[in-house]
Design an enzyme around this catalytic site. Sequence first.
Site, PDB file in Angstrom:
ATOM      1  N   GLY A  11       0.823  -1.216   0.000  1.00 54.37           N
ATOM      2  CA  GLY A  11       0.000   0.000   0.000  1.00 54.37           C
ATOM      3  C   GLY A  11       0.853   1.260   0.000  1.00 54.37           C
ATOM      4  CB  ALA A  12       4.246   1.794  -0.999  1.00 55.97           C
ATOM      5  NE  ARG A  14      -4.772   5.525  -2.121  1.00 57.72           N
ATOM      6  CZ  ARG A  14      -5.634   5.464  -1.113  1.00 57.72           C
ATOM      7  NH1 ARG A  14      -5.919   6.551  -0.419  1.00 57.72           N
ATOM      8  NH2 ARG A  14      -6.221   4.323  -0.790  1.00 57.72           N
ATOM      9  CB  VAL A  63      -1.710  -7.622   0.641  1.00 60.75           C
ATOM     10  CG1 VAL A  63      -0.559  -6.918  -0.049  1.00 60.75           C
ATOM     11  CG2 VAL A  63      -2.586  -6.657   1.426  1.00 60.75           C
ATOM     12  CG  ASN A  89       1.242   1.371   4.867  1.00 60.17           C
ATOM     13  OD1 ASN A  89       1.120   2.146   5.819  1.00 60.17           O
ATOM     14  ND2 ASN A  89       0.682   1.618   3.680  1.00 60.17           N
ATOM     15  CB  SER A 141      -4.372   1.495  14.395  1.00 60.93           C
ATOM     16  OG  SER A 141      -5.183   2.547  14.898  1.00 60.93           O
ATOM     17  CE1 TYR A 154      -7.708   0.685  10.315  1.00 56.24           C
ATOM     18  CE2 TYR A 154      -7.776   1.606  12.529  1.00 56.24           C
ATOM     19  CZ  TYR A 154      -7.150   1.484  11.301  1.00 56.24           C
ATOM     20  OH  TYR A 154      -5.963   2.143  11.066  1.00 56.24           O
ATOM     21  CB  ALA A 156     -11.377  -6.929  15.535  1.00 52.18           C
ATOM     22  CE  LYS A 158      -4.663  -1.143  11.013  1.00 55.56           C
ATOM     23  NZ  LYS A 158      -3.552  -1.282  10.061  1.00 55.56           N
ATOM     24  CB  ILE A 187      -1.413   9.716  10.572  1.00 60.38           C
ATOM     25  CG1 ILE A 187      -0.800   8.934  11.757  1.00 60.38           C
ATOM     26  CG2 ILE A 187      -0.326  10.235   9.629  1.00 60.38           C
ATOM     27  CD1 ILE A 187       0.153   9.699  12.643  1.00 60.38           C
TER      28      ILE A 187
END
Length: 246
Positions: A11-12, A14, A63, A89, A141, A154, A156, A158, A187
């Site tokens: 996921g590079a 963006r 992925v 990522n 996260s 989300y 769960a 992480k 972020i």
Amino acid sequence: MLKGKVALVTGAGRGIGREIALTLAKEGAAVIVNYNGSKAAADETVSQIISDGGTAEAIQCNVADFAASEAFVKQVLEKYKKVDILVNNAGVTRDNLIMRMSEEDYDAVLDTNLKGAFNMIKHLSRSFLKQRSGKIINIASVSGILGNAGQANYSASKAGLIGLTKSVARELASRGISVNAVAPGFIDTDMTKALSDDAKKLLNDTIPMGKIGTPADVAKVVAFLAGEGSDYITGQVICVDGGMAM
Ligand code: NAP
């Protein structure tokens, strides 16, 4: 410095992933810029790295897809012969309260955020074990530590990623492979742009440092974990969150 190293960042194209790719490339690593849907953004990341004098290539792969990620890893290893640094990522959100959260939204988030990291680590593990070295960095996260209303899927995923990090760290530690997680707070990326001003203000009030973070704040810590400065660190979760989760 990461000269001679090969880094694969999922996921590079963006956001945080792009900044991680740019930072690792500046440190001298050749970077595989993975993307799923954003080809133009990934090509732009690669162009930026090349115009800064670095080495990079964009490769598409979802992925979350076990077979596709296996083929992706095979393609990378055939060309580059090794991967020294894997940064998991890639991540998505599909927020909703539990009452309204669909099974599809639950599965989609778990499939990318947790199974995606499992897929990449599993397919690369033989190569890491053979070379008896490697740095695996999972982008978790603070939501996986604190929980967050509206983010059951989300959080769960992480929290699961943190468990995956620690278990694999224990499995691979004696072979010179370290596995750590970075847990960003709030972020400034596309992921958080969708939040309303009210929601942003509320979140901001929970950050002791009183400001949201930048992708560079996260990328600098990833670069540290990717380099030899972190050689005796494994199984850790480093929060990059302005103090949110202390
Ligand atoms: P973003 O701007 O929305 O970018 C998400 C990235 O993930 C994109 O590059 C996207 O690629 C990629 N991706 C999504 N599904 C994928 C898949 N199935 N296969 C491969 N790539 C996939 O998000 P971000 O804020 O940079 O987030 C990056 C990571 O940091 C995520 O894991 C996120 O959970 C984590 N994080 C972010 C924050 C924050 O406040 N922003 C806080 C804590 C943790 P395509 O566009 O090509 O699909």
